[in-house]
Enzyme design. Structure first.
Site, short mmCIF file in Angstrom:
data_model
loop_
_atom_site.label_atom_id
_atom_site.label_comp_id
_atom_site.label_asym_id
_atom_site.label_seq_id
_atom_site.Cartn_x
_atom_site.Cartn_y
_atom_site.Cartn_z
N LYS A 235 0.86 -1.29 0.00
CA LYS A 235 0.03 0.04 0.02
C LYS A 235 0.88 1.27 -0.10
CE LYS A 235 -1.76 -1.02 3.90
NZ LYS A 235 -1.26 -2.10 4.39
N ARG B 200 -9.05 1.30 9.09
CA ARG B 200 -8.56 0.01 9.52
C ARG B 200 -9.73 -1.03 10.13
NH1 ARG B 200 -2.82 0.67 8.98
NH2 ARG B 200 -1.66 -1.43 8.83
N ARG C 225 11.51 -6.29 4.53
CA ARG C 225 11.23 -4.78 4.68
C ARG C 225 12.25 -3.86 5.32
NH1 ARG C 225 5.20 -2.09 5.05
NH2 ARG C 225 5.34 -3.25 7.21
N ARG D 59 11.67 -2.71 11.09
CA ARG D 59 10.79 -2.07 11.89
C ARG D 59 10.38 -3.16 13.05
NH1 ARG D 59 6.10 0.01 8.30
NH2 ARG D 59 4.80 -0.99 9.89
N ARG E 230 -0.34 -9.26 13.39
CA ARG E 230 -0.90 -8.39 12.52
C ARG E 230 -1.68 -8.66 11.45
NH1 ARG E 230 4.52 -5.06 10.83
NH2 ARG E 230 2.76 -3.85 9.62
P1 ADP Z 1 2.41 -1.60 3.11
O1 ADP Z 1 2.19 -0.20 2.95
O2 ADP Z 1 1.06 -2.21 2.64
O3 ADP Z 1 2.59 -2.30 4.56
P2 ADP Z 1 4.91 -1.62 1.54
O4 ADP Z 1 4.65 -0.60 0.57
O5 ADP Z 1 5.82 -1.06 2.73
O6 ADP Z 1 3.67 -2.14 2.31
O7 ADP Z 1 5.69 -2.83 1.09
C1 ADP Z 1 6.02 -4.02 2.06
C2 ADP Z 1 7.46 -4.57 1.61
O8 ADP Z 1 7.07 -5.09 0.30
C3 ADP Z 1 8.52 -3.57 1.41
O9 ADP Z 1 9.41 -3.82 1.92
C4 ADP Z 1 8.27 -3.02 -0.11
O10 ADP Z 1 9.72 -2.47 -0.57
C5 ADP Z 1 8.00 -4.52 -0.73
N1 ADP Z 1 6.90 -4.52 -1.98
C6 ADP Z 1 6.05 -3.37 -2.18
N2 ADP Z 1 5.39 -3.76 -3.24
C7 ADP Z 1 6.01 -5.07 -3.84
C8 ADP Z 1 6.00 -5.70 -5.11
N3 ADP Z 1 4.84 -5.35 -5.88
N4 ADP Z 1 6.81 -6.79 -5.28
C9 ADP Z 1 7.65 -6.97 -4.31
N5 ADP Z 1 7.80 -6.26 -3.05
C10 ADP Z 1 6.89 -5.28 -2.83
P1 ADP Z 2 1.66 -1.42 7.23
O1 ADP Z 2 2.18 -0.59 6.12
O2 ADP Z 2 2.82 -2.61 7.32
O3 ADP Z 2 0.33 -1.92 7.15
P2 ADP Z 2 1.55 0.85 8.99
O4 ADP Z 2 2.52 1.45 9.11
O5 ADP Z 2 0.26 1.03 8.22
O6 ADP Z 2 1.73 -0.76 8.58
O7 ADP Z 2 0.87 0.94 10.49
C1 ADP Z 2 2.02 0.43 11.66
C2 ADP Z 2 0.76 0.16 12.74
O8 ADP Z 2 0.50 1.43 13.29
C3 ADP Z 2 -0.22 -0.77 12.64
O9 ADP Z 2 0.10 -2.29 12.93
C4 ADP Z 2 -1.19 -0.32 13.74
O10 ADP Z 2 -0.55 -0.66 14.90
C5 ADP Z 2 -0.97 1.05 13.79
N1 ADP Z 2 -1.98 1.98 12.96
C6 ADP Z 2 -1.63 2.50 11.55
N2 ADP Z 2 -2.68 2.86 11.10
C7 ADP Z 2 -3.81 2.60 11.73
C8 ADP Z 2 -4.96 2.72 11.96
N3 ADP Z 2 -5.94 3.46 10.87
N4 ADP Z 2 -5.59 2.49 12.94
C9 ADP Z 2 -5.22 1.68 14.07
N5 ADP Z 2 -3.80 1.57 14.12
C10 ADP Z 2 -3.06 1.85 13.03
#
Ligand code: ADP
Ligand code: ADP
Ligand code: ZN
Length: 214
Positions: free
Chosen positions: A13, A88, A127, A160, A171
């Site tokens: 995302k 969420r 990541r 992280r 998660r």
């Molecule tokens: P989210 O915001 O949904 O948690 P991230 O954008 O941080 O996800 O992506 C999670 C991990 O996967 C990161 O290390 C990112 O560089 C990698 N990643 C994101 N999109 C892709 C893809 N299409 N193919 C492979 N790896 C990806």
């Molecule tokens: P990811 O990109 O891997 O999904 P985020 O950076 O979006 O992770 O979120 C990291 C953490 O921050 C989540 O696991 C949660 O604990 C908290 N968080 C982020 N956004 C929200 C939300 N909208 N509601 C509740 N908790 C949140």
């Protein structure tokens, strides 16, 4: 254009949201980034949020909804915005809709980046995040130019705390229980679009721009 990014943790995302924000010139609003910035700055909100984040739990809606509602009321959101990691929960989605309805507005798209749990574990294990500027990398799929150093700002990149394997499982469970129901919520509003998030980053992006238009 007002866009929501849906998808499991690690689905990509944030990666896509940054590219969309740049292409369509709208602000990228990530609640996770906002919480991490608060943790780094040692604010009260940061202290409270960290307790939940470290366990892989959601930060309570009371601490989250007002934050986003205030953020989207800012001037730079006039022409739209992209929400990454919010809503969420169903109550968060309802709070967002209620805030928009007051101004006769609504969200335009909810884009679900669909990635099965098996792939998620690899994505999160690899990541690496820059806690200074928020950039995200992957040791295999999107490595930094210099190992362990952010391409943007040169700070160290880290795994992280909440990307450690034991927390990732929590998660994913929280995602399935509390966040996945939003797919049906936005489907009912007729704004849901799904993309196959297992493809390369570029292919996922071109599928999304095909939905949003040039
Ligand atoms: P989210 O915001 O949904 O948690 P991230 O954008 O941080 O996800 O992506 C999670 C991990 O996967 C990161 O290390 C990112 O560089 C990698 N990643 C994101 N999109 C892709 C893809 N299409 N193919 C492979 N790896 C990806
Ligand atoms: P990811 O990109 O891997 O999904 P985020 O950076 O979006 O992770 O979120 C990291 C953490 O921050 C989540 O696991 C949660 O604990 C908290 N968080 C982020 N956004 C929200 C939300 N909208 N509601 C509740 N908790 C949140
Ligand atoms: Zn950086």
């Amino acid at each position: 254009m007002k866009i929501i990014m849906l998808g499991a943790p690690g689905a990509g995302k944030g990666t896509q949201a940054k590219m969309i924000a740049e292409k369509y010139c709208i602000p990228h609003i990530s609640t996770g980034d906002i919480f991490r910035a608060n943790i780094k700055n040692g604010t009260e909100l940061g202290k409270k949020a960290k307790e939940f984040m470290d366990k892989g739990l959601l930060v309570p809606d009371e601490l989250t909804c007002d934050l986003v509602v205030d953020r989207i009321a800012k001037d730079d959101c006039k022409n739209g915005f992209i929400l990454d990691g919010f809503p969420r929960t169903i109550p968060q989605a309802e709070a967002l809709d209620a805030a928009l309805v007051k101004n006769n507005e609504k969200m335009d798209y909810a884009i679900d980046v669909d990635v099965p749990d098996e792939n998620i574990v690899n994505r999160m294990g690899g990541r690496r995040a820059c806690l200074n500027c928020g950039a995200t990398y992957h040791v295999v799929f999107n490595p930094t130019k210099v190992e362990g150093k952010c391409d943007n700002c040169g700070s160290d990149t880290v795994l992280r705390d909440d990307d450690k394997p034991e927390t990732v499982q929590n998660r994913l469970k929280v995602y399935h229980d509390q966040t996945q129901p939003l797919i049906e919520y936005y489907n009912k509003q007729n704004i849901l679009k799904s993309v196959d998030g297992t493809q390369s980053m570029d292919k996922v992006f071109s599928d999304i721009t095909a939905i949003l238009g040039e």
